[in-house]
Design a protein around this motif. Structure first.
Motif: not given
Length: 258
Positions: A38-43, A127-143
């Motif tokens: 979901i987060y990667k899709s937002f990005q 909240n989605l608008l704010k969150f979308h902007n806040a996670i722009k530089e986050v590297n997401f992983n699933s391990i």
């Protein structure tokens, strides 16, 4: 400007912590790949495209605060899709009971409809608008947390851990989702981080509904870490019972002092 130090949110869940961190290289991990997708899709999408898609699906399935049938049809569509769109899962979570996420053994999303308590509304959209902007530089992983590449971390980096709580009952630790071996492995990892000079912060619960986390308590007694006992009340947390007299000892543990 992003600093040279790394901040790793090892059990990111709703990503509320990582979305509020500044001044670090940001990394977020969660073993639930559905959430991470979901987060990667937002990005990978513009916020306008995301909101447009959400509103189109809401209209297509007539998703409202009281339409159980529409929700069930949309959930069926999601579960039967050969390629699942992470945004569809986000929409389902908005309308599910308590905005929770849960999959059965077949990999099907099976949270019931939220009825009058859950829906997609302007508050969520803002909240989605704010969150979308806040996670722009986050590297997401699933391990699995045990696969954290500790050797790549350096002195002064920070690892925050908010794992499933061993002695509580919630959707994220059902059916042996978090057990005593997991608890011990995480505490060993934190000891390794401390030896390497990496800062850590651990959120956990020492006591809940008469249960004691003896593994965590023994670990605290055998180390010189700093323990903060939190007295806050979170009415929306599923591990807090309705009985206000029930003791819950929530703690934040660090290998540094404020």
């Amino acid at each position: 400007m992003i600093g040279n130090q790394a901040f790793i949110d090892l059990f990111t869940g709703g990503a509320n912590v990582i979305a509020n961190i500044n001044g670090y290289k940001l990394y977020a991990n969660d073993i639930n790949s559905n959430v991470v997708n979901i987060y990667k899709s937002f990005q990978s999408s513009t916020v306008d495209d995301i909101i447009k898609y959400i509103n189109e699906k809401i209209k297509e399935y007539d998703l409202t605060i009281s339409n159980t049938e529409g929700y069930n049809l949309f959930r069926k569509h999601f579960n039967e899709s050969e390629i699942r769109n992470p945004l569809d899962l986000f929409i389902l979570i908005c309308f599910s009971f308590n905005h929770q996420i849960r999959f059965n053994s077949k990999g099907e999303f099976n949270m019931p409809f939220g009825k009058e308590r859950s829906c997609y509304n302007k508050t969520i959209e803002n909240n989605l608008l704010k969150f979308h902007n806040a996670i722009k530089e986050v590297n997401f992983n699933s391990i699995d947390f045990r696969k954290l590449k500790v050797h790549n971390l350096k002195k002064g980096d920070y690892v925050y851990c908010d794992p499933p709580y061993l002695i509580t009952c919630a959707s994220y630790n059902e059916k042996d989702g978090w057990n005593e071996n997991d608890e011990r492995d995480l505490l060993k990892l934190l000891d390794t981080l401390d030896e390497k000079g990496v800062y850590f912060g651990l959120s956990n619960v020492l006591e809940n509904k008469g249960k004691q986390n003896t593994i965590l308590n023994e670990w605290i007694e055998n180390n010189n870490y700093v323990v903060y006992h939190l007295n806050n009340s979170y009415s929306n947390c599923s591990y807090h019972g309705k009985n206000k007299e029930t003791t819950t000892d929530e703690v934040f543990i660090t290998n540094y002092k404020k």
